[in-house]
Design an enzyme around this catalytic site. Structure first.
Site, short mmCIF file in Angstrom:
data_model
loop_
_atom_site.label_atom_id
_atom_site.label_comp_id
_atom_site.label_asym_id
_atom_site.label_seq_id
_atom_site.Cartn_x
_atom_site.Cartn_y
_atom_site.Cartn_z
N HIS A 69 0.84 -1.19 0.00
CA HIS A 69 0.00 0.00 0.00
C HIS A 69 0.89 1.25 0.00
CE1 HIS A 69 -3.58 -2.43 1.79
NE2 HIS A 69 -3.56 -2.45 0.46
N GLY A 116 -3.27 -1.94 -7.93
CA GLY A 116 -4.12 -2.78 -7.09
C GLY A 116 -5.60 -2.47 -7.17
N ASP A 121 -4.48 -6.58 -7.88
CA ASP A 121 -4.59 -7.62 -6.84
C ASP A 121 -5.25 -8.88 -7.41
OD1 ASP A 121 -3.48 -5.88 -5.02
OD2 ASP A 121 -5.40 -5.19 -4.22
N ASP A 141 -1.27 -1.80 4.79
CA ASP A 141 -1.35 -0.78 5.83
C ASP A 141 -2.31 -1.24 6.93
OD1 ASP A 141 -1.46 1.44 7.41
OD2 ASP A 141 -2.10 2.83 5.84
N HIS A 148 -10.33 -0.53 -1.99
CA HIS A 148 -10.44 -1.85 -2.62
C HIS A 148 -10.18 -2.96 -1.59
CE1 HIS A 148 -6.22 -0.89 -2.61
NE2 HIS A 148 -5.88 -2.09 -3.03
N ASP A 151 -10.81 -6.55 -2.54
CA ASP A 151 -9.80 -7.18 -3.40
C ASP A 151 -8.62 -7.67 -2.57
OD1 ASP A 151 -11.32 -6.64 -5.63
OD2 ASP A 151 -10.30 -4.76 -6.07
N ARG A 157 -6.97 -14.33 0.86
CA ARG A 157 -7.70 -15.61 0.98
C ARG A 157 -7.13 -16.64 0.02
NH1 ARG A 157 -11.52 -18.40 -1.51
NH2 ARG A 157 -11.77 -16.85 -3.14
#
Length: 204
Positions: A69, A116, A121, A141, A148, A151, A157
């Site tokens: 980030h 991203g 992402d 962060d 987002h 995302d 995940r």
């Protein structure tokens, strides 16, 4: 019509060989197809063509995704600079501005994906699912909200679902990159895909 059929075959072979199309008719050589699988090919592999990562020729060279980030980009660049000797031995992927920063810091090519929030992402997530990325280094962060965020959660995940090492800070990233540098017999066991887990009964 049937009497002329036998003469068509030799004429066809002469045309194919003369035009340099014989490799296409005969099929792609095995060495070429293996190289395409181990490198960053854009071709989608079917079920029959799928090769587990352990059978790739260049199994010691990993795909490493670097994401950060905005507030964490300098921290990621500093870590990458410190681990340059190890990172340049692998294929690097990064989202837009992070890719530019890492490429300038390390002076090596970096596969530049979208930003991203604009799909980068998700691009990394798809490459994880295709076994083209083996490690995720994502300095996110912990104190800020992201537009987002969904995302980001989807990417994390997938990294967990496909059992690939993922680091969110320098301490964890150091451990992972050190493990990659450790010489062990055979291939490191991480990176078992959902497809393989399902095959061996990991899912109902």
């Amino acid at each position: 019509m049937n009497g002329n059929s036998p003469g068509l075959l030799p004429a066809f072979y002469r045309l194919v060989v003369g035009c340099g199309l014989w490799p296409l008719v005969r099929g792609t050589p095995k060495s070429v197809s293996n190289a395409g699988i181990c490198l960053d090919s854009n071709l989608r592999l079917g079920e029959v063509q799928y090769l587990p990562p352990s059978t790739c020729v260049a199994s010691s060279r990993k795909g490493i995704a670097l994401v950060a980030h905005d507030s964490q980009k300098d921290k990621l660049a500093g870590w990458a600079s410190r681990q340059r000797a190890r990172l340049i031995e692998h294929d690097l992927y990064a989202t837009a501005h992070t890719a530019d920063l890492i490429a300038a810091t390390l002076n090596v090519p970096v596969c530049r994906l979208l930003s991203g929030p604009l799909g980068g992402d998700q691009q990394i997530g798809s490459r994880i699912a295709e076994s083209r990325i083996d490690v995720l280094v994502f300095f996110w962060d912990p104190l800020g909200l992201q537009a987002h965020d969904c995302d980001v959660k989807a990417l994390l995940r997938l990294a967990a679902a496909y059992n690939i090492p993922n680091a969110s800070n320098e301490a964890t990233a150091d451990c992972i990159i050190s493990a990659l540098a450790t010489k062990t017999q055979g291939r490191l066991t991480f990176g078992s895909s959902l497809k393989e887990q399902k095959k061996f009964g990991g899912f109902g």
